[in-house]
Design an enzyme around this catalytic site. Structure first.
Site, PDB file in Angstrom:
ATOM      1  N   ASP A 260      30.341  29.008 -43.777  1.00  0.00           N
ATOM      2  CA  ASP A 260      31.448  29.019 -44.734  1.00  0.00           C
ATOM      3  C   ASP A 260      30.979  28.507 -46.085  1.00  0.00           C
ATOM      4  OD1 ASP A 260      32.738  25.913 -45.128  1.00  0.00           O
ATOM      5  OD2 ASP A 260      31.420  26.223 -43.396  1.00  0.00           O
TER       6      ASP A 260
ATOM      7  N   GLY B 177      25.551  22.412 -45.022  1.00  0.00           N
ATOM      8  CA  GLY B 177      26.498  23.454 -44.652  1.00  0.00           C
ATOM      9  C   GLY B 177      26.093  24.807 -45.197  1.00  0.00           C
ATOM     10  N   GLU B 178      27.102  25.663 -45.444  1.00  0.00           N
ATOM     11  CA  GLU B 178      26.887  26.976 -46.065  1.00  0.00           C
ATOM     12  C   GLU B 178      26.002  27.887 -45.224  1.00  0.00           C
ATOM     13  OE1 GLU B 178      25.523  26.382 -50.118  1.00  0.00           O
ATOM     14  OE2 GLU B 178      26.617  24.488 -50.223  1.00  0.00           O
ATOM     15  N   GLY B 179      25.939  27.656 -43.926  1.00  0.00           N
ATOM     16  CA  GLY B 179      25.115  28.480 -43.055  1.00  0.00           C
ATOM     17  C   GLY B 179      23.664  28.057 -42.955  1.00  0.00           C
ATOM     18  N   THR B 180      23.278  26.993 -43.644  1.00  0.00           N
ATOM     19  CA  THR B 180      21.866  26.600 -43.713  1.00  0.00           C
ATOM     20  C   THR B 180      21.307  26.201 -42.349  1.00  0.00           C
ATOM     21  OG1 THR B 180      22.235  25.821 -45.972  1.00  0.00           O
ATOM     22  CG2 THR B 180      20.209  25.105 -44.872  1.00  0.00           C
TER      23      THR B 180
END
Length: 370
Positions: free
Chosen positions: A176, A319-322
């Site tokens: 996200d 976050g952010e898909g990392t």
């Protein structure tokens, strides 16, 4: 729309194929157990594909759902309210951690604006054209979405899953891009796990100080009061205390399971959506992997309920898909090892012929006898 209908549509990964993969693993030259969890990953992927030996993961895709949350205006996030479009821009410009990793691994990234609170002109048309609404409501005092918006968001996620499956995507890294998103995620997890706000409230990917944490904890507590009366209906729950991006991710996860497309979950927001998905369809989590430990207490609660064991624990909180992206090479390695390692030569158990292993043939032995 009733999310419970997914329960009849989702089947488990092929158990027969998994048994075939396990039996093949027993025959490999590398001793069983020597590859640790990579064996389990290879067998899981084989069952998801319905193929033994497993096929390589050749068309993975990063899918990121973006949105702003009204609760961020209370100062519960390390980022300014309404600034999620900046996270999107960083991904599009290749300047975020997940974008750097995706570029290095040559994995395409897709960003879907489900509920950003910005002028659509700030971002490309292919990102903003799906937007359900501009920002989600402040969940401590109002619903995040109307019932119609919640259904539209779920259907958006379903449509994206269908598009990915139809295009040949064989594994999705799901994350996200949100500001304030960990607050509704914590609320959903607390509501579904029956825990208090203080147990699930973390400090988010950007990090917050103690005062902001107390404000966040209070927001989760107030949102929980609004969530509990609608626990019996997942769509109402997402409308009350979720958000456009969370509802879309839930629809994406459920439809991905319908389409037999495996997904690697990133952080607490993805875990919250997975938990809602599990409530709707108990077989759905068999299609998902937990990429990493994010450090959020709510994620740990959700993954425990989902019976998902994270692949990595490197302290990555961005976050952010990392974190899920970092797990992708492990999944690809597991597939390659399961498919390409040679099997042990078969031991036929035959009795050697007389004279085998010597230079003497039948004639020589006959001559000796005379």
């Amino acid at each position: 729309m009733n999310l419970d209908d997914f329960s009849d549509l989702i089947e488990r990964p092929d158990s027969g194929t998994r048994r075939a993969a396990e039996e093949r693993r027993e025959r490999l030259a590398v001793p069983p157990g020597a590859l640790g969890r990579l064996d389990e990953l290879g067998e899981w992927l084989s069952a998801a594909q319905g193929a033994a030996p497993v096929r390589p993961v050749e068309q993975p895709r990063v899918v990121l759902f973006a949105g702003d949350h009204g609760v961020a205006g209370l100062g519960v996030s390390g980022r300014a309210a309404g600034s999620a479009h900046e996270l999107v821009r960083a991904v599009l410009d290749g300047a975020s951690p997940v974008a750097v990793l995706a570029r290095r691994m040559r994995v395409p990234v897709r960003v879907i604006d489900a509920g950003l609170d910005c002028d659509p002109g700030l971002l490309p048309e292919d990102v903003v054209r799906h937007r359900v609404r501009r920002g989600s409501g402040r969940i401590d005092i109002e619903d995040a979405l109307t019932p119609d918006e919640a259904e539209r968001a779920v259907r958006l996620g379903m449509a994206v899953a269908d598009e990915e499956a139809d295009s040949g995507t064989d594994l999705v890294v799901l994350g996200d891009l949100s500001v304030g998103g960990t607050t509704p995620a914590a609320t959903l997890i607390a509501a579904l796990c029956g825990t208090d706000a203080s147990v699930v409230t973390g400090r988010g990917g950007a990090g917050i100080d103690d005062l902001a944490w107390m404000r966040k904890c209070a927001a989760v507590r107030d949102a929980l009061r609004r969530a509990r009366p609608v626990l019996g209906d997942q769509l109402e729950l997402l409308a009350a205390v979720g958000g456009a991006d969370l509802a879309a991710m839930t629809g994406f996860l459920l439809q991905s399971a319908v389409r037999r497309m495996p997904v690697v979950l990133d952080g607490v927001v993805a875990a919250a959506c997975a938990l809602v998905g599990q409530r709707a369809a108990f077989r759905a989590p068999d299609w998902w992997l937990a990429g990493q430990v994010s450090g959020e207490p709510a994620q740990a609660k959700a993954l425990d309920r989902l019976a998902l064991n994270p692949l990595l624990d490197h302290g990555v909180t961005v976050g952010e898909g990392t974190g899920a992206m970092l797990a992708l090479p492990l999944v690809q390695a597991a597939a390659a090892l399961a498919a390409e390692l040679p099997e042990r030569p078969e031991d036929t158990g035959a009795v050697p012929a007389p004279g085998a292993g010597t230079d003497e043939g039948p004639e020589a032995r006959a001559g000796d006898a005379t």
